[in-house]
Each structure stands twice: as structure tokens, then as C-alpha cells.
Design an enzyme around this catalytic site. Sequence first.
Site, mmCIF file in Angstrom:
data_model
loop_
_atom_site.group_PDB
_atom_site.id
_atom_site.type_symbol
_atom_site.label_atom_id
_atom_site.label_comp_id
_atom_site.label_asym_id
_atom_site.label_seq_id
_atom_site.Cartn_x
_atom_site.Cartn_y
_atom_site.Cartn_z
ATOM 1 C CG ASP A 1 25.647 56.077 41.021
ATOM 2 O OD1 ASP A 1 26.812 56.398 40.710
ATOM 3 O OD2 ASP A 1 24.737 56.905 41.226
ATOM 4 C CE1 TYR B 1 22.389 57.123 33.561
ATOM 5 C CE2 TYR B 1 22.903 59.169 32.421
ATOM 6 C CZ TYR B 1 23.322 58.014 33.058
ATOM 7 O OH TYR B 1 24.657 57.737 33.175
#
Length: 244
Positions: free
Chosen positions: A53, A111
Site C-alpha cells: 500500500d 511482514y
Amino acid sequence: MRNLRLDLCYDGTRYRGWQRLAGSDNTIQGKLETVLSRILGESIEISGSGRTDAGVHAKGQVANFHCESDMPADEILAQLRMYLPEDIGVFSCKECSPRFHARLNAVEKTYCYRIWNSTVPCVFERRYVAVIPEQLDLYALNRAAGYLEGEHDFSAFCGNPKFKKSTVRYIRSVVIQKTGEEVRIYFTGDGFIHNQVRIMVGTLLEVGMGKRDPHSLPALFGGRRSDAGFLAPAQGLCLMEVRY
């Protein structure tokens, strides 16, 4: 037709995300394609392992592209390092199998989400952490994190209301570490849907702040977006590793 693999990192602060956008070159994919097309003298399209993002960082992104040029991979790497902006770094450029695809062949990703859990200013790391001044209950955080592990329908953790594909994903591990004022949450799984990690973090933070019961998480699986927690800020998230 050659197929080349790029291993790269980037500071996503000033970019609108990975994915190329019409009418804007302010994306990671857009910058890479523009520079590669200029270097190689042909139109280049890149496939990344995932679409981070806007504002999200990467220390271990992987991409691949096809080209007709016979420029050696080492020379392509040198040219990329010369012409890319300083907040995009390429570790390696290597020939790979014609069938290799950075996204389709990925089997697991990790992540990390960084949280500055203090009222003390975090001036020098502010671009890479989310500031949560309320004291977090780490015991409750760990209890809730355990429910996220395994295979579940993460529909309530999807930020795209028009997402048509399966929202079932497998999370191998969720690990929470605290060092000083910083809390880090590592998520490792076979793949993640749009905004999934940031929504999982927001949900865990609500647990840590006493706003949500840790044992309530199983009821979220297969639910609606409004059932889960808030969308955690982008700057705390970083793609650490992609495995094949």
C-alpha cells in the site's frame, strides 16, 4: 525472451504504493518500469510479489520482468543503481527460469509491523513506526495473536469491499516482540489480501488497549469488515521476506 529477477527494498513514505497508477508515476512499479525501459530501450512491465500500500515499506521485495535486450544482468543492476531515486534500492538482478513469476511462485511472505508504544517522541524512526502512546497489554496481545494462526476466512480483515477472490489464507505464525519502547509484530503466511496485515494489527491493538476481548477473534472469521478493528497506519508496515 529473457526473464530477470530483481531483489529490492524501498522506503515507501513518498510513494502511492507498489502498483502502477494511470496518470501518476509516483509508484514503485512505475519508477522501476520507467528506468528499465530507458536503460533497455524497450517497454518493460514488472511483476512484483505483492502490491504494498501507499506508505508501506519493503526490505525484501521480489520482482521479475521480461526483455529482449542482451545487456548483461550486472550492467542492468549498475544502471538501476545509478538512475533510481535513493529511496529505492536494488540488491540483485539475475537471470531466472522463463517460468518464474514473482507473485505466482511465492509460497510464503513475512511482514513486520513496528509500534512505538510510548509518549516519548520517536523523532528519527517516525517514518517507520506507528505511535501508540497507550500502554499495551502484551499478554492479551499474545493471546489474541494465537487465534490468527492457521487457515481461516479473513473476509473481515479485507479492505476491498469488491474483492471477488477467496479470502481464505493460512497464517503460519504471528510473533510479538518488545524491545524497550518498541513492539514488533511479525506475520508469516502463504499470502495476504488487501489491507489484511494492517487490519489484523488494528484489531490486535484494540485488544492490547482493552477495547476488545482477545477471545473474541475467532468470531471474526468469515465476518464483515465492520466487525474487525481499525486500519493501522501504513508507515509501521514493512515487507521483510518472500520465499519461493
